[in-house]
Design an enzyme around this catalytic site. Structure first.
Site, mmCIF file in Angstrom:
data_model
loop_
_atom_site.group_PDB
_atom_site.id
_atom_site.type_symbol
_atom_site.label_atom_id
_atom_site.label_comp_id
_atom_site.label_asym_id
_atom_site.label_seq_id
_atom_site.Cartn_x
_atom_site.Cartn_y
_atom_site.Cartn_z
ATOM 1 N N GLU A 129 34.865 47.033 37.182
ATOM 2 C CA GLU A 129 33.882 46.364 38.054
ATOM 3 C C GLU A 129 34.349 46.621 39.476
ATOM 4 O O GLU A 129 35.337 46.033 39.925
ATOM 5 C CB GLU A 129 33.855 44.852 37.776
ATOM 6 C CG GLU A 129 33.487 44.473 36.355
ATOM 7 C CD GLU A 129 31.997 44.569 36.080
ATOM 8 O OE1 GLU A 129 31.223 44.895 37.008
ATOM 9 O OE2 GLU A 129 31.607 44.328 34.930
ATOM 10 N N LYS A 165 46.475 39.304 35.638
ATOM 11 C CA LYS A 165 47.207 39.765 36.836
ATOM 12 C C LYS A 165 46.345 39.374 38.026
ATOM 13 O O LYS A 165 45.386 40.047 38.376
ATOM 14 C CB LYS A 165 47.372 41.277 36.753
ATOM 15 C CG LYS A 165 48.509 41.926 37.511
ATOM 16 C CD LYS A 165 48.819 41.409 38.883
ATOM 17 C CE LYS A 165 48.366 42.342 39.980
ATOM 18 N NZ LYS A 165 48.281 41.671 41.282
ATOM 19 N N GLU A 196 32.087 50.407 51.876
ATOM 20 C CA GLU A 196 32.089 48.947 51.706
ATOM 21 C C GLU A 196 32.828 48.296 52.881
ATOM 22 O O GLU A 196 33.973 48.628 53.164
ATOM 23 C CB GLU A 196 32.785 48.586 50.390
ATOM 24 C CG GLU A 196 32.678 47.120 50.070
ATOM 25 C CD GLU A 196 33.329 46.786 48.723
ATOM 26 O OE1 GLU A 196 34.490 47.172 48.509
ATOM 27 O OE2 GLU A 196 32.674 46.122 47.904
ATOM 28 N N CYS A 202 31.387 41.040 46.118
ATOM 29 C CA CYS A 202 31.131 42.441 45.750
ATOM 30 C C CYS A 202 29.653 42.777 45.915
ATOM 31 O O CYS A 202 29.297 43.905 46.222
ATOM 32 C CB CYS A 202 31.587 42.698 44.324
ATOM 33 S SG CYS A 202 30.927 41.510 43.164
HETATM 34 P P1 NAP Z 1 42.003 45.646 45.066
HETATM 35 O O1 NAP Z 1 42.880 45.854 46.251
HETATM 36 O O2 NAP Z 1 41.476 46.835 44.367
HETATM 37 O O3 NAP Z 1 42.855 44.734 44.054
HETATM 38 C C1 NAP Z 1 42.307 44.247 42.859
HETATM 39 C C2 NAP Z 1 43.428 43.901 41.893
HETATM 40 O O4 NAP Z 1 44.079 45.115 41.498
HETATM 41 C C3 NAP Z 1 44.516 43.018 42.501
HETATM 42 O O5 NAP Z 1 45.010 42.131 41.525
HETATM 43 C C4 NAP Z 1 45.580 44.036 42.861
HETATM 44 O O6 NAP Z 1 46.870 43.505 42.935
HETATM 45 C C5 NAP Z 1 45.471 44.979 41.675
HETATM 46 N N1 NAP Z 1 46.083 46.295 41.897
HETATM 47 C C6 NAP Z 1 46.430 46.890 43.060
HETATM 48 N N2 NAP Z 1 46.981 48.090 42.829
HETATM 49 C C7 NAP Z 1 46.989 48.270 41.475
HETATM 50 C C8 NAP Z 1 47.441 49.308 40.616
HETATM 51 N N3 NAP Z 1 47.979 50.428 41.080
HETATM 52 N N4 NAP Z 1 47.290 49.140 39.290
HETATM 53 C C9 NAP Z 1 46.725 48.012 38.778
HETATM 54 N N5 NAP Z 1 46.283 46.986 39.558
HETATM 55 C C10 NAP Z 1 46.418 47.118 40.888
HETATM 56 O O7 NAP Z 1 40.750 44.736 45.448
HETATM 57 P P2 NAP Z 1 40.708 43.440 46.342
HETATM 58 O O8 NAP Z 1 40.892 43.809 47.767
HETATM 59 O O9 NAP Z 1 41.580 42.375 45.754
HETATM 60 O O10 NAP Z 1 39.190 42.971 46.094
HETATM 61 C C11 NAP Z 1 38.121 43.492 46.802
HETATM 62 C C12 NAP Z 1 37.408 44.585 46.019
HETATM 63 O O11 NAP Z 1 37.007 44.109 44.755
HETATM 64 C C13 NAP Z 1 36.150 45.034 46.714
HETATM 65 O O12 NAP Z 1 36.052 46.429 46.641
HETATM 66 C C14 NAP Z 1 35.053 44.378 45.896
HETATM 67 O O13 NAP Z 1 33.803 45.016 45.949
HETATM 68 C C15 NAP Z 1 35.634 44.444 44.538
HETATM 69 N N6 NAP Z 1 34.993 43.472 43.669
HETATM 70 C C16 NAP Z 1 34.139 43.926 42.699
HETATM 71 C C17 NAP Z 1 33.462 43.019 41.888
HETATM 72 C C18 NAP Z 1 32.528 43.474 40.799
HETATM 73 O O14 NAP Z 1 32.221 42.679 39.928
HETATM 74 N N7 NAP Z 1 32.076 44.720 40.804
HETATM 75 C C19 NAP Z 1 33.665 41.649 42.081
HETATM 76 C C20 NAP Z 1 34.532 41.231 43.088
HETATM 77 C C21 NAP Z 1 35.200 42.148 43.869
HETATM 78 P P3 NAP Z 1 47.520 43.140 44.381
HETATM 79 O O15 NAP Z 1 46.621 42.143 44.991
HETATM 80 O O16 NAP Z 1 48.832 42.605 44.037
HETATM 81 O O17 NAP Z 1 47.552 44.424 45.150
#
Ligand code: NAP
Length: 485
Positions: free
Chosen positions: A245, A171, A378, A279
């Site tokens: 993660e 996804k 963050e 991240c």
């Molecule tokens: P996000 O908004 O949490 O989205 C991540 C993924 O989850 C997307 O594919 C999103 O889909 C999906 N999603 C959204 N709502 C969901 C739900 N209710 N159920 C299941 N999946 C759902 O994060 P982002 O803005 O894309 O990425 C930034 C974040 O990722 C930051 O907080 C960053 O620190 C973190 N990150 C962490 C790591 C690590 O390894 N720890 C690495 C990279 C990034 P949609 O896009 O369609 O909403």
């Protein structure tokens, strides 16, 4: 319109809904993808579940060869993939080349590990017994991926999941689904139908189905802590295997012995790579008090030399943010800091030179403290908040004063300080001198609210393997510990 890939077929959403995908450098729509419905999510789960029945028995050697084949196909189409990734994600092309290389490397690494035998033989409790542990795939793995490294964070899940014998539903983020769909077409097309599926669709539409469905036993999620918490609560209902993660607020401590000029460049790289959308971006910088002014001045000079622009321009050092909402958040953190007494030395605004694109100037802040959002939450953008410390004890205390624990960096050649740092700092990865580098064999993940999992390395494969203990008795005699007592 680019259809999604389910059960080896290219399909639209069951209700015809679509999502526009934008180029962050121009704000133009590049393409559209299906906004998958809950019914489409069920379709993907059913396909992956059926495919698992055969895929689980494919030998480790064959799986390994198929992963190597995927790596080869990626290499053959490298430039096309990297250009598309740059268009939809926005970061500078050299950074996307690096993401491509790492994606290939991860496929190669898990192709190698896939061939390793799994399990172990145990010493039996009785002479007649034989005990051993075997490792099995779970079944369908939902791999939910964020926007910032769409290929790398996808392959950190998909390569070990497939190597272990699971089938996958990817996804992608709704900001960056195009490159993943392209990979399904030209890199994963030799896998049997249903083994690799790409389900596009907004997270709040398909997410709950993937997380709650009884036929998805393992969920690997990378994204924000808020969504991770929601997923954890839902997955708990079925006690699913869950790998989270999540977000970070990484500290970078400059030790008193560090060379200022080199430290400035190391911090700028760690804080501004992908416009701060990593991240493990450095989001808090701690500098010895006596070095504070020199360091901040040199940082301003260096940051002002960086060139903003579209990722595909060869002269670009830093691209735009991926979406307007992400830029608003950065601006909000800067405004909050200024309101509470911080000083902006450079940046702090949307650059005037671009008519379009979600750019934000790299921003250096001083006079910051831990009451400010830019030091607690963050930011995920190009900010460098610099705070001074008096003793190394205080620096470690400040580094640990966070809900997060993803990565941490120190610059020092004083072995005693380095040892104290890696032993005392609460973070899943500690970098000494060279920030933000990965190693395929080195497990990556967070402590505290940054998550509960490890990707890469043997731990990354282990995440997709269930453990089964087999107790085998070779004696036909009635046991003296059976009934009657
Ligand atoms: P996000 O908004 O949490 O989205 C991540 C993924 O989850 C997307 O594919 C999103 O889909 C999906 N999603 C959204 N709502 C969901 C739900 N209710 N159920 C299941 N999946 C759902 O994060 P982002 O803005 O894309 O990425 C930034 C974040 O990722 C930051 O907080 C960053 O620190 C973190 N990150 C962490 C790591 C690590 O390894 N720890 C690495 C990279 C990034 P949609 O896009 O369609 O909403």
């Amino acid at each position: 319109m680019k259809p999604m890939y389910i059960n080896g077929q290219w399909i639209t959403s069951s209700d015809g809904e679509t999502i526009d995908v934008y180029n962050p450098a121009t704000e133009e729509v590049i393409d559209t993808v299906p906004n998958g419905s809950p019914e489409d999510a069920v379709k993907a789960i059913e396909a992956a579940n059926v495919a698992f029945e055969e895929w689980r028995w494919v030998t480790a050697l064959e799986r390994s060869e198929m992963l190597q084949e995927a790596a080869r196909k990626f290499r053959d189409n490298f430039d096309e993939i990297v250009d598309l990734l740059t268009l939809e994600e926005g970061k500078a092309r050299p950074e996307n080349e690096e993401e491509g290389e790492w994606t290939i490397g991860t496929l190669d690494y898990y192709a190698g590990l896939a061939r390793n035998s799994r399990g172990r033989v145990l010493p039996p409790a009785e002479r007649s017994q034989f005990n051993f542990v075997i490792k099995e795939p779970y079944g369908v793995a939902a791999c939910i991926v964020p926007f910032n490294y769409p290929l790398l964070l996808m392959i950190w899940k998909v390569a070990p999941a497939l190597a272990a014998g699971n089938t996958v539903i990817i996804k992608p983020s709704d900001h960056t689904p195009l490159t993943t769909l392209r990979l399904a077409k030209i890199v994963f097309d030799h896998f049997p139908p249903g083994v690799v599926n790409v389900l596009t669709g907004r997270g709040d539409r398909v997410g709950d189905v993937l997380v709650e469905h009884p036929d998805v036993p393992v969920i690997a999620f990378t994204g924000s802590t808020a969504i991770g918490q929601r997923i954890a609560a839902l997955a708990a209902k079925r006690v699913k295997r869950l790998h989270l993660e999540l977000g970070g607020k990484d500290p970078f401590v400059i030790a008193p012995d560090a060379d200022v000029e080199t430290a400035v460049e190391a911090v700028a790289y760690a804080a501004l790579l992908n416009a701060g959308q990593v991240c493990t971006s450095t989001e808090r910088v701690y500098v010895p008090q006596e070095m504070g002014d020199t360091f901040a001045g040199a940082m301003v000079d260096f940051v002002r030399s960086l060139r903003l622009g579209p990722g595909l321009e060869p002269t670009t050092d830093m691209g735009p943010l991926a979406a307007p909402g992400y830029r608003d958040k950065v601006a909000g953190h800067v405004a909050d800091a200024v309101e509470k007494g911080a000083k902006v030395l450079t940046g702090g605004k949307i650059p005037a030179k671009f008519e379009r694109g979600w750019y934000y100037e790299p921003t250096v802040l001083v006079n910051v403290n831990h009451s400010m959002k830019c030091m607690r939450e963050e930011t995920f953008g190009p900010t460098i908040p610099i705070m001074t410390y008096r003793t190394f004890d205080e620096a470690i205390k400040l580094a640990n004063d966070s809900d997060y624990g993803l990565g941490a960096v120190v610059r020092t050649n004083d072995a005693r300080l380095a040892k104290r740092f890696f032993e005392e700092v609460q973070a899943g990865t500690v970098w000494i001198n060279d920030p933000l580098t990965d190693n395929y064999a080195g497990p990556f993940g967070g402590m505290k609210m940054s998550g509960n999992a490890r990707e890469l390395g043997e731990e990354g494969l282990e995440s997709f393997l269930e453990t089964k203990h087999v107790h085998w008795d070779f004696s036909d005699e009635v046991k003296d510990y059976w009934y009657p007592y």
